[in-house]
Motif scaffolding. Structure first.
Motif, short mmCIF file in Angstrom:
data_model
loop_
_atom_site.label_atom_id
_atom_site.label_comp_id
_atom_site.label_asym_id
_atom_site.label_seq_id
_atom_site.Cartn_x
_atom_site.Cartn_y
_atom_site.Cartn_z
N GLY A 67 0.78 -1.22 0.00
CA GLY A 67 0.00 0.00 0.00
C GLY A 67 0.81 1.27 0.00
O GLY A 67 0.26 2.36 0.15
N ASN A 68 2.14 1.17 -0.16
CA ASN A 68 3.01 2.33 -0.20
C ASN A 68 3.81 2.35 -1.49
O ASN A 68 4.21 1.30 -1.99
CB ASN A 68 3.99 2.32 0.98
N ILE A 69 4.03 3.54 -2.01
CA ILE A 69 4.96 3.72 -3.11
C ILE A 69 6.34 3.95 -2.49
O ILE A 69 6.51 4.86 -1.68
CB ILE A 69 4.58 4.91 -3.99
N VAL A 70 7.30 3.12 -2.83
CA VAL A 70 8.64 3.20 -2.25
C VAL A 70 9.59 3.76 -3.30
O VAL A 70 9.69 3.22 -4.41
CB VAL A 70 9.13 1.82 -1.77
N VAL A 71 10.27 4.84 -2.95
CA VAL A 71 11.22 5.49 -3.85
C VAL A 71 12.62 5.31 -3.29
O VAL A 71 12.87 5.63 -2.13
CB VAL A 71 10.91 6.99 -4.00
N GLU A 72 13.50 4.78 -4.09
CA GLU A 72 14.88 4.56 -3.65
C GLU A 72 15.74 5.78 -3.99
O GLU A 72 15.66 6.34 -5.07
CB GLU A 72 15.45 3.32 -4.33
N ALA A 73 16.55 6.18 -3.00
CA ALA A 73 17.50 7.29 -3.16
C ALA A 73 16.85 8.54 -3.75
O ALA A 73 17.31 9.05 -4.77
CB ALA A 73 18.69 6.84 -4.01
N PRO A 74 15.77 9.04 -3.13
CA PRO A 74 15.13 10.25 -3.67
C PRO A 74 15.95 11.50 -3.41
O PRO A 74 16.74 11.57 -2.46
CB PRO A 74 13.81 10.30 -2.90
N LYS A 75 15.75 12.50 -4.25
CA LYS A 75 16.40 13.80 -4.10
C LYS A 75 15.35 14.88 -4.32
O LYS A 75 14.50 14.76 -5.20
CB LYS A 75 17.55 13.98 -5.10
N TYR A 76 15.43 15.93 -3.53
CA TYR A 76 14.49 17.05 -3.63
C TYR A 76 15.29 18.32 -3.47
O TYR A 76 16.03 18.48 -2.50
CB TYR A 76 13.45 16.92 -2.52
N SER A 77 15.18 19.23 -4.42
CA SER A 77 15.97 20.46 -4.36
C SER A 77 15.07 21.67 -4.55
O SER A 77 13.99 21.59 -5.12
CB SER A 77 17.06 20.45 -5.44
N GLY A 78 15.53 22.80 -4.04
CA GLY A 78 14.77 24.04 -4.17
C GLY A 78 15.66 25.22 -3.86
O GLY A 78 16.86 25.09 -3.60
N MET A 79 15.05 26.41 -3.87
CA MET A 79 15.81 27.64 -3.63
C MET A 79 14.96 28.61 -2.82
O MET A 79 13.75 28.74 -3.06
CB MET A 79 16.21 28.28 -4.96
N GLY A 80 15.60 29.26 -1.83
CA GLY A 80 14.92 30.24 -1.02
C GLY A 80 14.92 31.61 -1.67
O GLY A 80 15.59 31.84 -2.69
N SER A 81 14.17 32.53 -1.06
CA SER A 81 14.08 33.88 -1.62
C SER A 81 15.39 34.63 -1.53
O SER A 81 15.63 35.58 -2.28
CB SER A 81 12.98 34.66 -0.88
N ASP A 82 16.27 34.21 -0.60
CA ASP A 82 17.57 34.87 -0.46
C ASP A 82 18.63 34.29 -1.39
O ASP A 82 19.79 34.68 -1.33
CB ASP A 82 18.06 34.79 0.99
N GLY A 83 18.22 33.33 -2.24
CA GLY A 83 19.16 32.71 -3.17
C GLY A 83 19.82 31.47 -2.64
O GLY A 83 20.61 30.83 -3.35
N ARG A 85 20.31 27.68 -1.78
CA ARG A 85 19.86 26.44 -2.40
C ARG A 85 19.90 25.32 -1.37
O ARG A 85 20.80 25.26 -0.53
CB ARG A 85 20.76 26.08 -3.59
N TYR A 86 18.91 24.42 -1.43
CA TYR A 86 18.90 23.30 -0.50
C TYR A 86 18.61 22.00 -1.26
O TYR A 86 17.94 21.99 -2.29
CB TYR A 86 17.89 23.51 0.62
N LEU A 87 19.15 20.92 -0.74
CA LEU A 87 18.99 19.60 -1.34
C LEU A 87 18.68 18.60 -0.23
O LEU A 87 19.43 18.47 0.73
CB LEU A 87 20.27 19.19 -2.07
N VAL A 88 17.55 17.90 -0.36
CA VAL A 88 17.14 16.87 0.57
C VAL A 88 17.33 15.51 -0.10
O VAL A 88 16.87 15.31 -1.23
CB VAL A 88 15.67 17.04 0.99
N THR A 89 18.02 14.60 0.57
CA THR A 89 18.21 13.25 0.04
C THR A 89 17.86 12.24 1.13
O THR A 89 17.77 12.57 2.31
CB THR A 89 19.66 13.02 -0.42
N ALA A 90 17.66 10.98 0.73
CA ALA A 90 17.36 9.92 1.69
C ALA A 90 17.76 8.59 1.09
O ALA A 90 17.91 8.45 -0.13
CB ALA A 90 15.88 9.92 2.06
N ARG A 91 17.93 7.62 1.96
CA ARG A 91 18.20 6.26 1.47
C ARG A 91 16.96 5.67 0.83
O ARG A 91 17.02 4.97 -0.19
CB ARG A 91 18.66 5.37 2.63
N GLU A 92 15.80 5.99 1.42
CA GLU A 92 14.54 5.45 0.91
C GLU A 92 13.41 6.36 1.36
O GLU A 92 13.48 6.98 2.43
CB GLU A 92 14.32 4.04 1.45
#
Length: 213
Positions: A67-83, A85-92
């Protein structure tokens, strides 16, 4: 195993009807079960596609598990108003099929790169992100360090990315690059105005000049 009687035409017809029903059921399951996986995959893919209008995702593999979607080694990136940059990663990462906006991450890391080139790195055993509100919660102790020499721990962290607020709702213990130590009950960082607010804090600054008599 029970065996149906087939001595009369009606009995044989009933057996054949049951067999047809079973065969139809099996054939239907062969279509429905893979379809559920496809729908779940398309749901996540669609969410990622829409979210990419403002941010970037990356994955190395997707599967459906209980019942879950499992994503391996996901990455999520974005940028704040002050310029920054951030990157979120995980094993799963896992997201329930019926609540695709909730993403639970294991062995999560956060890297923040500021415009001045200084980067900060945080690591936690688990974290949960709500993509609908762009809100992240991290239970327990979070280890942090920076390229400028900052190191320490935060506790029960929450990040409101839309308002660029970072909360440590539990004890804070930080060592700043100049040797200053800050021990506090809680902390709030406002990224828009670049302020750090501590409650019930004890600050120790090394090598202060002695007070004049």
């Amino acid at each position: 195993m029970a065996v149906g009687r087939a001595e009369t035409y009606d009995q044989r017809s009933a057996i054949l009807d049951r067999l047809r029903f079973r065969n139809r059921t099996v054939a239907l399951l062969r279509i429905v079960v893979p379809a559920i996986g496809v729908i779940a995959f398309l749901t996540l893919t669609g969410q990622i596609y829409v979210a990419n209008l403002m941010r970037q995702y990356g994955v190395s593999g997707i599967r459906v598990d209980r019942g879950n979607i499992v994503v391996e080694a996901p990455k999520y990136s974005g940028m704040g108003s002050d310029g920054a940059r951030y990157l979120v990663t995980a094993r799963e990462a896992r997201t329930p099929i019926d609540r695709s906006n909730i993403i639970e991450m294991n062995d999560a890391t956060l890297e923040l790169l500021q415009p001045d080139g200084v980067s900060y790195f945080a690591r936690a055993a688990s974290a949960t992100m709500d993509t609908a509100t762009d809100y992240v919660t991290v239970p327990g102790v979070v280890a942090v360090n920076g390229s400028d020499g900052l190191e320490g721990t935060l506790t029960d962290v929450a990040a409101d990315n839309r308002r660029e607020l970072l909360f440590s709702n539990g004890p804070v213990d930080l060592l700043l690059p100049d040797g200053t130590t800050i021990v506090a009950d809680t902390m709030v960082r406002d990224g828009k105005v670049q302020t750090w607010t501590f409650t019930r804090a004890t600050v120790v600054v090394p090598d202060l000049p002695e007070a004049a008599e």
